[in-house]
Write a protein that holds these residues in place. Structure first.
Motif, PDB file in Angstrom:
ATOM      1  N   ARG A  76      10.037  -4.848 -10.231  1.00  0.00           N
ATOM      2  CA  ARG A  76       9.063  -5.446 -11.152  1.00  0.00           C
ATOM      3  C   ARG A  76       7.762  -5.781 -10.420  1.00  0.00           C
ATOM      4  NH1 ARG A  76      13.612  -8.155 -12.967  1.00  0.00           N
ATOM      5  NH2 ARG A  76      13.058 -10.026 -11.801  1.00  0.00           N
ATOM      6  N   ASN A  77       7.893  -6.368  -9.235  1.00  0.00           N
ATOM      7  CA  ASN A  77       6.704  -6.744  -8.468  1.00  0.00           C
ATOM      8  C   ASN A  77       5.918  -5.516  -8.021  1.00  0.00           C
ATOM      9  OD1 ASN A  77       7.503  -9.383  -8.811  1.00  0.00           O
ATOM     10  ND2 ASN A  77       8.257  -9.636  -6.724  1.00  0.00           N
ATOM     11  N   ALA A  78       6.612  -4.467  -7.652  1.00  0.00           N
ATOM     12  CA  ALA A  78       5.937  -3.238  -7.230  1.00  0.00           C
ATOM     13  C   ALA A  78       5.179  -2.618  -8.403  1.00  0.00           C
ATOM     14  CB  ALA A  78       6.939  -2.240  -6.647  1.00  0.00           C
ATOM     15  N   LEU A  79       5.796  -2.590  -9.579  1.00  0.00           N
ATOM     16  CA  LEU A  79       5.114  -2.065 -10.770  1.00  0.00           C
ATOM     17  C   LEU A  79       3.895  -2.910 -11.107  1.00  0.00           C
ATOM     18  CD1 LEU A  79       8.193  -1.134 -12.972  1.00  0.00           C
ATOM     19  CD2 LEU A  79       6.512   0.453 -11.981  1.00  0.00           C
ATOM     20  N   SER A  80       4.024  -4.220 -10.980  1.00  0.00           N
ATOM     21  CA  SER A  80       2.900  -5.124 -11.232  1.00  0.00           C
ATOM     22  C   SER A  80       1.771  -4.882 -10.228  1.00  0.00           C
ATOM     23  CB  SER A  80       3.388  -6.570 -11.162  1.00  0.00           C
ATOM     24  OG  SER A  80       2.321  -7.458 -11.331  1.00  0.00           O
ATOM     25  N   GLU A  81       2.133  -4.676  -8.970  1.00  0.00           N
ATOM     26  CA  GLU A  81       1.136  -4.386  -7.932  1.00  0.00           C
ATOM     27  C   GLU A  81       0.397  -3.088  -8.244  1.00  0.00           C
ATOM     28  OE1 GLU A  81      -1.099  -5.011  -4.508  1.00  0.00           O
ATOM     29  OE2 GLU A  81       0.334  -6.386  -5.435  1.00  0.00           O
TER      30      GLU A  81
ATOM     31  N   VAL B 238       0.871  -1.174   0.000  1.00  0.00           N
ATOM     32  CA  VAL B 238       0.000   0.000   0.000  1.00  0.00           C
ATOM     33  C   VAL B 238       0.909   1.225   0.000  1.00  0.00           C
ATOM     34  CG1 VAL B 238      -1.775   1.269   1.263  1.00  0.00           C
ATOM     35  CG2 VAL B 238      -1.781  -1.246   1.295  1.00  0.00           C
ATOM     36  N   PRO B 239       0.854   2.034  -1.059  1.00  0.00           N
ATOM     37  CA  PRO B 239       1.741   3.198  -1.115  1.00  0.00           C
ATOM     38  C   PRO B 239       1.660   4.047   0.157  1.00  0.00           C
ATOM     39  CG  PRO B 239       0.576   2.938  -3.190  1.00  0.00           C
ATOM     40  CD  PRO B 239      -0.033   1.961  -2.225  1.00  0.00           C
ATOM     41  N   GLY B 240       2.834   4.374   0.698  1.00  0.00           N
ATOM     42  CA  GLY B 240       2.910   5.214   1.885  1.00  0.00           C
ATOM     43  C   GLY B 240       2.797   4.475   3.213  1.00  0.00           C
TER      44      GLY B 240
ATOM     45  N   ALA C  30       3.884   7.154  -4.148  1.00  0.00           N
ATOM     46  CA  ALA C  30       5.089   6.364  -4.389  1.00  0.00           C
ATOM     47  C   ALA C  30       5.147   5.183  -3.425  1.00  0.00           C
ATOM     48  CB  ALA C  30       6.328   7.236  -4.212  1.00  0.00           C
ATOM     49  N   MET C  31       5.767   4.103  -3.882  1.00  0.00           N
ATOM     50  CA  MET C  31       5.961   2.900  -3.071  1.00  0.00           C
ATOM     51  C   MET C  31       7.452   2.794  -2.748  1.00  0.00           C
ATOM     52  SD  MET C  31       3.645   0.397  -5.369  1.00  0.00           S
ATOM     53  CE  MET C  31       2.736  -0.757  -4.369  1.00  0.00           C
ATOM     54  N   ALA C  32       7.768   2.740  -1.473  1.00  0.00           N
ATOM     55  CA  ALA C  32       9.161   2.626  -1.044  1.00  0.00           C
ATOM     56  C   ALA C  32       9.655   1.194  -1.217  1.00  0.00           C
ATOM     57  CB  ALA C  32       9.288   3.038   0.417  1.00  0.00           C
ATOM     58  N   ILE C  33      10.918   1.066  -1.569  1.00  0.00           N
ATOM     59  CA  ILE C  33      11.591  -0.233  -1.607  1.00  0.00           C
ATOM     60  C   ILE C  33      12.725  -0.183  -0.593  1.00  0.00           C
ATOM     61  CG2 ILE C  33      12.977  -1.850  -2.964  1.00  0.00           C
ATOM     62  CD1 ILE C  33      11.414  -0.991  -5.418  1.00  0.00           C
ATOM     63  N   TYR C  34      12.767  -1.185   0.260  1.00  0.00           N
ATOM     64  CA  TYR C  34      13.764  -1.261   1.322  1.00  0.00           C
ATOM     65  C   TYR C  34      14.709  -2.436   1.105  1.00  0.00           C
ATOM     66  CZ  TYR C  34      10.494   1.768   3.807  1.00  0.00           C
ATOM     67  OH  TYR C  34       9.675   2.799   4.159  1.00  0.00           O
ATOM     68  N   ARG C  35      15.935  -2.255   1.537  1.00  0.00           N
ATOM     69  CA  ARG C  35      16.906  -3.344   1.638  1.00  0.00           C
ATOM     70  C   ARG C  35      16.899  -3.760   3.101  1.00  0.00           C
ATOM     71  NH1 ARG C  35      22.258  -4.303   3.178  1.00  0.00           N
ATOM     72  NH2 ARG C  35      23.420  -5.665   1.785  1.00  0.00           N
ATOM     73  N   LEU C  36      16.559  -5.026   3.357  1.00  0.00           N
ATOM     74  CA  LEU C  36      16.470  -5.508   4.728  1.00  0.00           C
ATOM     75  C   LEU C  36      17.539  -6.563   4.982  1.00  0.00           C
ATOM     76  CD1 LEU C  36      13.160  -5.466   3.579  1.00  0.00           C
ATOM     77  CD2 LEU C  36      13.045  -5.196   6.041  1.00  0.00           C
ATOM     78  N   THR C  37      18.304  -6.361   6.039  1.00  0.00           N
ATOM     79  CA  THR C  37      19.267  -7.362   6.480  1.00  0.00           C
ATOM     80  C   THR C  37      18.601  -8.151   7.594  1.00  0.00           C
ATOM     81  OG1 THR C  37      21.096  -5.880   5.932  1.00  0.00           O
ATOM     82  CG2 THR C  37      21.589  -7.745   7.392  1.00  0.00           C
ATOM     83  N   LEU C  38      18.574  -9.473   7.414  1.00  0.00           N
ATOM     84  CA  LEU C  38      17.893 -10.358   8.356  1.00  0.00           C
ATOM     85  C   LEU C  38      18.881 -11.270   9.057  1.00  0.00           C
ATOM     86  CD1 LEU C  38      15.053 -11.564   5.934  1.00  0.00           C
ATOM     87  CD2 LEU C  38      15.092  -9.500   7.342  1.00  0.00           C
TER      88      LEU C  38
ATOM     89  N   VAL D 114      17.647  -6.695  11.220  1.00  0.00           N
ATOM     90  CA  VAL D 114      18.701  -5.997  11.961  1.00  0.00           C
ATOM     91  C   VAL D 114      19.053  -4.658  11.314  1.00  0.00           C
ATOM     92  CG1 VAL D 114      19.671  -8.065  13.013  1.00  0.00           C
ATOM     93  CG2 VAL D 114      20.551  -7.306  10.801  1.00  0.00           C
ATOM     94  N   ASP D 115      18.634  -4.482  10.038  1.00  0.00           N
ATOM     95  CA  ASP D 115      18.885  -3.215   9.359  1.00  0.00           C
ATOM     96  C   ASP D 115      17.877  -3.073   8.219  1.00  0.00           C
ATOM     97  OD1 ASP D 115      20.529  -0.798   8.916  1.00  0.00           O
ATOM     98  OD2 ASP D 115      21.016  -1.767   7.011  1.00  0.00           O
ATOM     99  N   ARG D 116      17.331  -1.872   8.095  1.00  0.00           N
ATOM    100  CA  ARG D 116      16.389  -1.584   7.012  1.00  0.00           C
ATOM    101  C   ARG D 116      16.723  -0.221   6.444  1.00  0.00           C
ATOM    102  NH1 ARG D 116       9.902  -1.126   7.673  1.00  0.00           N
ATOM    103  NH2 ARG D 116      10.267   1.088   7.951  1.00  0.00           N
ATOM    104  N   ARG D 117      16.970  -0.193   5.113  1.00  0.00           N
ATOM    105  CA  ARG D 117      17.347   1.059   4.455  1.00  0.00           C
ATOM    106  C   ARG D 117      16.494   1.280   3.216  1.00  0.00           C
ATOM    107  NH1 ARG D 117      22.708   2.476   6.254  1.00  0.00           N
ATOM    108  NH2 ARG D 117      23.527   0.745   7.474  1.00  0.00           N
ATOM    109  N   LEU D 118      16.020   2.495   3.047  1.00  0.00           N
ATOM    110  CA  LEU D 118      15.304   2.867   1.828  1.00  0.00           C
ATOM    111  C   LEU D 118      16.309   2.913   0.684  1.00  0.00           C
ATOM    112  CD1 LEU D 118      12.672   3.964   0.512  1.00  0.00           C
ATOM    113  CD2 LEU D 118      13.500   6.261   1.094  1.00  0.00           C
ATOM    114  N   VAL D 119      16.026   2.156  -0.400  1.00  0.00           N
ATOM    115  CA  VAL D 119      16.975   2.104  -1.500  1.00  0.00           C
ATOM    116  C   VAL D 119      16.389   2.569  -2.826  1.00  0.00           C
ATOM    117  CG1 VAL D 119      18.449   0.332  -0.482  1.00  0.00           C
ATOM    118  CG2 VAL D 119      16.478  -0.351  -1.888  1.00  0.00           C
ATOM    119  N   ALA D 120      15.054   2.638  -2.912  1.00  0.00           N
ATOM    120  CA  ALA D 120      14.434   3.076  -4.161  1.00  0.00           C
ATOM    121  C   ALA D 120      12.983   3.444  -3.892  1.00  0.00           C
ATOM    122  CB  ALA D 120      14.502   1.969  -5.215  1.00  0.00           C
ATOM    123  N   VAL D 121      12.386   4.095  -4.883  1.00  0.00           N
ATOM    124  CA  VAL D 121      10.976   4.453  -4.833  1.00  0.00           C
ATOM    125  C   VAL D 121      10.391   4.143  -6.206  1.00  0.00           C
ATOM    126  CG1 VAL D 121       9.346   6.352  -4.565  1.00  0.00           C
ATOM    127  CG2 VAL D 121      11.379   6.261  -3.136  1.00  0.00           C
ATOM    128  N   VAL D 122       9.214   3.526  -6.200  1.00  0.00           N
ATOM    129  CA  VAL D 122       8.513   3.248  -7.456  1.00  0.00           C
ATOM    130  C   VAL D 122       7.314   4.190  -7.540  1.00  0.00           C
ATOM    131  CG1 VAL D 122       7.195   1.539  -8.763  1.00  0.00           C
ATOM    132  CG2 VAL D 122       9.228   0.847  -7.483  1.00  0.00           C
TER     133      VAL D 122
END
Length: 92
Positions: free
Chosen positions: A29-34, A11-13, A50-58, A82-90
């Motif tokens: 690709r999945n975000a654009l499809s959604e 859900v955007p936002g 916009a839909m945020a894309i995060y890089r998550l370290t688990l 253990v870490d979550r960073r915003l890396v892109a926006v669709v």
């Protein structure tokens, strides 16, 4: 042992729930499809944010962390990220 996955806002936002993928490209690709599916299901939908894309370290939880998840004291995601960073926006 740590693993890296990517997650996007379904859900955007809103950061909950997230959908996950193994790579940022797959996540995009999945975000654009959604976004396309949201528009297809509701042609009169307001402009999508916009839909945020995060890089998550688990990291796998220790026994106490696992018990907290099993007893529903904490979500699995909260227990393993253990870490979550915003890396892109669709966006459009």
């Amino acid at each position: 042992m740590e693993l890296v996955v990517f997650g996007f806002q379904i859900v955007p936002g809103r950061d909950e729930p997230l959908a996950f993928a193994a790579s940022i490209e797959e996540c995009q690709r999945n975000a654009l499809s959604e976004r396309e599916e949201l528009r297809r299901n509701d042609p009169d939908i307001d402009p999508l944010g916009a839909m945020a894309i995060y890089r998550l370290t688990l990291r796998l939880p220790d026994i106490d962390g696992l018990i907290d998840v099993l007893n529903e004291n904490v979500s699995l995601l909260d227990a393993i990220v253990v870490d979550r960073r915003l890396v892109a926006v669709v966006a459009d």
